[in-house]
Write an enzyme that holds these catalytic residues in place. Sequence first.
Site, mmCIF file in Angstrom:
data_model
loop_
_atom_site.group_PDB
_atom_site.id
_atom_site.type_symbol
_atom_site.label_atom_id
_atom_site.label_comp_id
_atom_site.label_asym_id
_atom_site.label_seq_id
_atom_site.Cartn_x
_atom_site.Cartn_y
_atom_site.Cartn_z
ATOM 1 N N HIS A 1 0.999 -1.428 -0.161
ATOM 2 C CA HIS A 1 0.130 0.140 0.092
ATOM 3 C C HIS A 1 0.612 1.747 -0.381
ATOM 4 O O HIS A 1 0.479 2.639 -0.288
ATOM 5 C CB HIS A 1 -1.051 -0.174 0.943
ATOM 6 C CG HIS A 1 -2.186 -1.033 1.283
ATOM 7 N ND1 HIS A 1 -2.582 -1.572 0.056
ATOM 8 C CD2 HIS A 1 -2.536 -2.038 1.839
ATOM 9 C CE1 HIS A 1 -3.232 -1.856 0.502
ATOM 10 N NE2 HIS A 1 -3.315 -2.989 1.296
ATOM 11 N N ASP B 1 -2.720 -10.518 -2.128
ATOM 12 C CA ASP B 1 -3.522 -10.032 -0.913
ATOM 13 C C ASP B 1 -4.369 -9.831 -1.407
ATOM 14 O O ASP B 1 -5.029 -9.805 -2.238
ATOM 15 C CB ASP B 1 -2.569 -8.865 -0.037
ATOM 16 C CG ASP B 1 -2.555 -7.920 0.629
ATOM 17 O OD1 ASP B 1 -1.895 -8.647 1.334
ATOM 18 O OD2 ASP B 1 -3.804 -7.687 0.593
ATOM 19 N N HIS C 1 -5.986 -7.151 -0.602
ATOM 20 C CA HIS C 1 -6.354 -5.162 -0.373
ATOM 21 C C HIS C 1 -5.494 -5.308 -1.518
ATOM 22 O O HIS C 1 -4.760 -5.920 -1.960
ATOM 23 C CB HIS C 1 -5.917 -4.301 0.566
ATOM 24 C CG HIS C 1 -6.187 -5.327 1.488
ATOM 25 N ND1 HIS C 1 -6.176 -6.347 2.430
ATOM 26 C CD2 HIS C 1 -6.879 -4.247 2.167
ATOM 27 C CE1 HIS C 1 -6.415 -6.160 4.012
ATOM 28 N NE2 HIS C 1 -7.691 -5.095 3.782
ATOM 29 N N ASP D 1 -4.250 -12.638 3.579
ATOM 30 C CA ASP D 1 -5.576 -12.066 4.389
ATOM 31 C C ASP D 1 -6.334 -12.588 3.177
ATOM 32 O O ASP D 1 -7.832 -12.622 3.399
ATOM 33 C CB ASP D 1 -5.573 -11.013 4.332
ATOM 34 C CG ASP D 1 -4.765 -9.603 3.413
ATOM 35 O OD1 ASP D 1 -4.386 -10.180 2.281
ATOM 36 O OD2 ASP D 1 -4.852 -9.404 3.564
HETATM 37 ZN ZN LIG Z 1 -3.770 -7.043 2.746
#
Ligand SMILES: [Zn+2]
Length: 341
Positions: free
Chosen positions: A158, A193, A195, A282
């Site tokens: 991120h 991931d 995200h 995740d």
């Molecule tokens: Zn993540």
Amino acid sequence: MKIVYSDKHAAHDPQTFFVRGVNRPAAEQPERAERLLGAATEAGHKVVAPRGHGSAPAATIHTPEYLDFLQTAARDWAQLANASAEVLPNVHPSRYPATYPKILVGRAGWHQTDLACPIGPGTWDAALAASEVAATTADLVLEGAREAYALCRPPGHHAYADMAGGFCYLNNTAIAAQRLRSKHQRVAILDVDVHHGNGTQGIFYERADVLTVSIHADPVFFYPYVWGYAHERGAGAGLGANLNIPLPKGTGDDDYIKALADAEKTIRAFAPGALVVALGLDASERDPLAGLAVTTEGFRRIGAAIARLGLPTVLVQEGGYLSDILGANLTAALGGFEEAR
Ligand SMILES: [Zn+2]
């Protein structure tokens, strides 16, 4: 396979994580790395220490002002009257033309995009060590290993060139990819991931030499909300070198593997010389962040599918939070990868 790991990650122990305005315990805890290391060691992988690269690998991706900010913010913040224990912004200036501020409170707003990336006294040392872990792992692959795994903490995908966010400070995945570029004309990044890898996308958005592919929970309901949509395809020279595959909430193994097949097709067409996998865990059915529902067997299948691309591969740990199967998911992904080689 070889695992690169540094125990310096433990210096970063964030205490702040706002969810719907409420300060909750941070999900990105030191125990994550300890559990991942324990599981990988038990599965027979060999652990090696990172080389002392210093901040040179990070400087290939991040701006000088940002690196200076990360390195000095906690120390200078502690000198401010009535300041919190961790650096957190109270301005958010990033969307319109603006002037880089001199004062620390302003710089915090400039460089921290949300309230999930507090900077404490040990954050810089831990993030720097994670970037050295990623660089060393890329070095092992450049030197001839077919694959190696970077047990990075804090995670990185991120983080933009000049912005922290979502538990991330230095973009370990981007740093590894840039390092692989010293030998390979084209490098692909596959982010699994849960995200969207928004920082990685942002770093390479206008570049044609690094393909960024991310499979993730749809930002219509999941962090980072404002990036990760399918229409984001890159810009300028990089137009077409970014692929986002957003998935509905609760997507399980079979539909995930179908999405992965689309990603593989794009990667094959790009014909990269090497691959970096942003290996978040995740997407697990038991992950506390509850976006997708991949099983441990699903992670084995994901690892195997990625291995069949047949590329020199750097696997970089991203997210994956505390659950009783966190370690098992890692060893399944690495095991599936090795079995399919
Ligand atoms: Zn993540």
